[in-house]
Design a protein around this motif. Structure first.
Motif, short mmCIF file in Angstrom:
data_model
loop_
_atom_site.label_atom_id
_atom_site.label_comp_id
_atom_site.label_asym_id
_atom_site.label_seq_id
_atom_site.Cartn_x
_atom_site.Cartn_y
_atom_site.Cartn_z
N UNK A 195 1.02 -1.14 0.06
CA UNK A 195 0.12 0.08 0.27
C UNK A 195 0.79 1.30 0.02
N UNK A 196 0.71 2.11 -0.88
CA UNK A 196 1.27 3.44 -0.70
C UNK A 196 0.80 4.28 0.17
N UNK A 276 1.48 21.53 -3.35
CA UNK A 276 2.28 21.05 -2.48
C UNK A 276 1.87 19.51 -2.21
N UNK A 277 2.46 18.38 -2.55
CA UNK A 277 1.76 17.09 -2.56
C UNK A 277 1.72 16.86 -1.15
N UNK A 278 2.71 17.31 -0.02
CA UNK A 278 2.54 17.00 1.37
C UNK A 278 1.46 17.70 2.00
N UNK A 279 1.13 18.77 1.58
CA UNK A 279 0.01 19.51 1.99
C UNK A 279 -1.38 19.02 1.51
N UNK A 280 -1.17 18.49 0.29
CA UNK A 280 -2.31 17.66 -0.29
C UNK A 280 -2.75 16.49 0.58
N UNK A 307 3.72 11.35 -8.67
CA UNK A 307 5.10 10.81 -7.95
C UNK A 307 5.08 11.31 -6.46
N UNK A 308 6.02 10.69 -5.61
CA UNK A 308 6.03 11.17 -4.27
C UNK A 308 4.96 10.91 -3.57
N UNK A 309 4.38 11.67 -2.68
CA UNK A 309 3.10 11.26 -1.90
C UNK A 309 1.79 11.26 -2.86
N UNK A 310 1.93 11.82 -4.29
CA UNK A 310 0.97 11.77 -5.15
C UNK A 310 0.52 10.32 -5.35
N UNK A 311 1.28 9.23 -5.10
CA UNK A 311 1.03 7.89 -5.29
C UNK A 311 -0.10 7.52 -4.18
N UNK A 312 0.23 7.88 -2.98
CA UNK A 312 -0.75 7.38 -2.01
C UNK A 312 -1.85 8.22 -2.08
N UNK A 313 -1.95 9.56 -2.60
CA UNK A 313 -3.16 10.24 -2.75
C UNK A 313 -4.06 9.72 -3.78
#
Length: 326
Positions: A195-196, A276-280, A307-313
């Motif tokens: 799981x991302x 900002x993906x962390x904020x998202x 990419x980055x935390x975008x994969x989990x989102x």
């Protein structure tokens, strides 16, 4: 009766003592973590674990993550090979869950692992670890919400969903990560992403020098939480990769990008106006809840980078948009 809410910032000692008292009685407690709020209970007590499933309405074939205070405690319950230990040392405490073989006779009840011979272990940051250390037993703690629905990132979210089913909610403010933990399983020289989540895949690959293997298509078996096709779902239907908003839809944007149809949308939200993906990630579940509260029958979600935390989102959004049985 509504749950008691204790503000951790006002009296952390009271919060820890009260939580431990209820946990010792086999009762679940809602506790804040850096990812989302968890519904915590003694992972060694079958009655306590059963209450988690009953409170959430969660299927019992879906295993629970067991939270521990540190790596030393984790090794009382799971078997760590060198690579798994390296990952733990690098990312714990933090939003990473490691699926490892259960240590024989460790005491974690099979209800918590859904009968598997493995267990997902995580060391949370901050207050939750203090509770675990004081309780000195692992806490099974899935997200503190009705199964399949949007995960809670504040005490208010928990109270709105499960407040009449719980005795205690510990209020630690908004969750700083906002999506659940990344789940990994090491198998020899293979590193599988189950799981991302809150640790980006790129950071794991940089540390290990290994490429993360991802599941292609539906998982053949449930090995860890968050693998069900439909999950994290609001009441409204979800439409992904929206380039416009249809009349009456609630719209969720990213990065402040202009989107056609906003003038006829029921409401407009933005996960991160600055991109900002962390904020998202931090805002994702709260924004889904706010969009759902508008009362629109559908929520349109604009594209989010993968990419980055975008994969989990995007993983959470895809499961929120999946067909539902109910």
């Amino acid at each position: 009766m509504a749950a008691r809410v204790i503000d951790i910032a006002k009296d952390e000692g009271l919060a820890v003592r009260t939580a431990c008292e209820l946990l010792s009685e086999g009762l679940p407690v809602a506790i804040p973590t850096e990812t989302v709020y968890g519904l915590a209970a003694d992972a060694t007590n079958p009655a306590a674990v059963a209450r988690i499933y009953e409170t959430k309405g969660r299927p019992r074939f879906n295993p629970l993550i067991c939270h521990v205070a540190d790596l030393e405690m984790a090794e009382r319950y799971g078997v760590f090979d060198p690579l798994t230990r390296k990952l733990a040392e690098a990312f714990w405490p933090g939003p990473l869950t490691l699926v490892v073989p259960l240590k024989a006779g460790c005491g974690i009840h099979p209800l918590a692992t859904a009968g598997l011979d493995t267990v997902g272990l995580r060391v949370p940051r901050g207050f939750a670890a203090a509770v675990i250390r004081a309780f000195d037993r692992p806490l099974a703690a899935p997200s503190a919400n009705t199964s399949g629905r949007i995960s809670p990132t504040s005490a208010k979210h928990v109270a709105q969903d499960l407040g009449d089913k719980l005795s205690l909610i510990l209020d630690g403010g908004a969750s700083l990560v906002g999506v659940e933990s990344t789940i990994l399983r090491v198998e020899g020289d293979r590193l599988r992403l189950l799981r991302p989540g809150g640790v980006a895949a790129e950071d794991i690959e940089h540390l290990t020098g290994l490429r993360l293997e991802r599941q292609d298509g539906p998982a053949p078996a449930i090995e860890a939480p968050g693998m069900l096709a439909s999950h994290y779902a609001p009441s409204a239907a979800v439409r992904l990769d929206a380039t416009d908003a249809q009349p009456g839809e609630a719209l969720i944007r990213f990065g402040g990008r202009p989107t056609a149809g906003t003038e006829t949308a029921a409401a407009v939200f933005d996960l991160s106006p600055g991109g900002d993906l962390a904020e998202a990630a931090m805002n994702l579940f709260d924004t889904l809840k706010r969009a759902d509260a508008v009362g629109a029958t559908r929520i349109a979600v604009a594209p989010v980078p993968d990419h980055g935390l975008g994969e989990a989102i995007n993983d959470r959004l895809a499961r929120a948009a999946a067909p539902r049985d109910n």
